[in-house]
Design a protein around this motif. Structure first.
Motif: not given
Length: 175
Positions: A13-16, A44-50, A78-87, A113-119
């Protein structure tokens, strides 16, 4: 298939935190009512970010990330912004639907979804790897039955990777 795998018994998810998971089997979702899931089966399930799961792992390696989360794609991204931008940029295979089962909010989630994947360059995950434009995405969001969608799986790759393997065409720019 011989691939080394790890399984994490949690939701992304977007937050743990802790989320409600509705239903079971292949249509279980953190989205209440997704695919007609019943309120009566909830756990109920535990959640974390990618980003948290991948933090510091496989630096400089190419990744292929598959997201099939029954309506919660925008929250995962939303919880994967750094992953989306990684090199180097990962390649992503994402299943997402516009306005599934009549929910108007789903159209907005589809667009996020498409906004998050801009670029990234976007393709239908079909046999032809049909290029996808923002105009097509907007049209599908407003009319999910519109021709040309062909499916609900989309491939997102960096423009450099798309050009390197001959996918990028003049008409395909990041939506």
């Amino acid at each position: 298939n011989g691939f080394e795998t790890e399984i994490f018994p949690l939701a992304l998810s977007e937050t743990p935190g802790v989320l409600s998971l509705f239903g079971d089997s292949d249509t279980a979702s953190v989205i209440d009512g997704w695919a007609g899931t019943s309120h009566s089966f909830r756990q109920l399930v535990s959640a974390n970010t990618l980003d948290n799961l991948l933090s510091g792992r496989w630096p400089g390696e190419r990744l292929l990330i598959k997201i099939d989360v029954e309506g919660a794609e925008d929250a995962v991204l939303a919880g994967a912004r750094a992953t989306i931008a990684r090199t180097p940029r990962p390649c992503w295979l994402i299943e997402t639907f516009p306005q599934v089962f009549g929910t108007s909010e789903k159209s907005s989630a589809f667009l996020r979804v498409f906004d998050a994947m801009a670029g990234y360059s976007v393709f239908l995950a079909d046999e032809a790897l049909t290029p996808v434009t923002r105009e097509m995405v907007d049209a599908w969001a407003s009319d999910p039955q519109r021709e040309g969608r062909g499916g609900s799986n989309f491939l997102f790759v960096s423009p450099e990777d798309a050009a390197g393997i001959g996918l990028l065409t003049a008409g395909n720019r990041s939506p």
